[in-house]
Design a protein around this motif. Sequence first.
Motif, PDB file in Angstrom:
ATOM      1  N   SER A 184      31.733  42.910  41.979  1.00  0.00           N
ATOM      2  CA  SER A 184      33.048  42.457  41.507  1.00  0.00           C
ATOM      3  C   SER A 184      32.913  40.998  41.105  1.00  0.00           C
ATOM      4  O   SER A 184      31.999  40.287  41.564  1.00  0.00           O
ATOM      5  CB  SER A 184      34.115  42.629  42.585  1.00  0.00           C
ATOM      6  N   THR A 186      34.798  38.513  41.840  1.00  0.00           N
ATOM      7  CA  THR A 186      35.062  37.644  42.987  1.00  0.00           C
ATOM      8  C   THR A 186      34.811  38.443  44.259  1.00  0.00           C
ATOM      9  O   THR A 186      34.784  39.681  44.234  1.00  0.00           O
ATOM     10  CB  THR A 186      36.510  37.124  42.975  1.00  0.00           C
ATOM     11  N   GLY A 189      37.480  40.887  44.833  1.00  0.00           N
ATOM     12  CA  GLY A 189      38.061  41.375  43.592  1.00  0.00           C
ATOM     13  C   GLY A 189      37.900  42.869  43.393  1.00  0.00           C
ATOM     14  O   GLY A 189      37.207  43.560  44.139  1.00  0.00           O
ATOM     15  N   ASN A 248      37.767  42.816  34.064  1.00  0.00           N
ATOM     16  CA  ASN A 248      36.676  42.711  35.032  1.00  0.00           C
ATOM     17  C   ASN A 248      35.312  43.021  34.426  1.00  0.00           C
ATOM     18  O   ASN A 248      34.297  42.886  35.126  1.00  0.00           O
ATOM     19  CB  ASN A 248      36.936  43.657  36.208  1.00  0.00           C
TER      20      ASN A 248
END
Length: 275
Positions: A184, A186, A189, A248
């Motif tokens: 991910s 973050t 995330g 993303n």
Amino acid sequence: MDLNTVTEVVRTPSGKPGREWREGDAWLAGGTWLFSAEQPHLRRLIDLTALPWEHLVAHDAGLEIGATCTVRELYAFRPPPEWTAGGLVPAACEAFLSSFKVWNAATVGGNICMSLPAGPMITLTVALEARYELWAADGSVRTVDALDFVTGDHRNVLAPGELLRRVDVPAHALGKRAAHRRFSLTRLGRSTVFLIGTHAPGTDNLLLTVTAGTTRPVRFAFDHMPDAPTLRQSIDAVPADVWFADPNGTPDHRRHLTRHFAEEIRRELITGGPA
């Protein structure tokens, strides 16, 4: 969020709640998504949490997960030692983009039926070769492979008024060796890609499940452990429109990550340790 178009909540539905279904209804379980956005088409909620569905039942044939089982309850489950793939359960729960408050309310069935690419309960149950028991509005029951349930981003095979009653995870899948990788943008995330590989002891096979980077789960099944070029070719053969695009990650980025992590999983399952 207040759902100001809803005029009725059925708190104690019948044992076969589909028979009460009518246009403008919605099933209510955790409600963590339902109450997070406007739902102007809804007029009535049917609360499934009041039904006496067992949430977790472990037996010789495998694990039954009731659709209203919460993420918190699933995370607390401790599988028997022979279920070597049991470590995937907490890993999938930890992949939720949510707080502990959501964990206490969000349900396994709700996450599956949302059918989002990054749904971790989808990843878990597809990788463990589960089947879903579905109840139709006319009272009939059918089962589908977890792999076939999600058909695209926020799309699945459910008919109007049909609901997910239970997830059946077979013991043979729980007894496999498993490796997973997740990326991910973050630390907490939403998943950009989430891959799980499983390998049956005493065999040379590989089952690789790819999610989050694709609009629907993709499974690669090999009777014999593939070499790196073969695995890469299989991933590259996934149609371009199956790769997911959102903030993303682009499809190309997700394909690249899938190649990388798939090879790590392959090596880990060959050697018995992290790649």
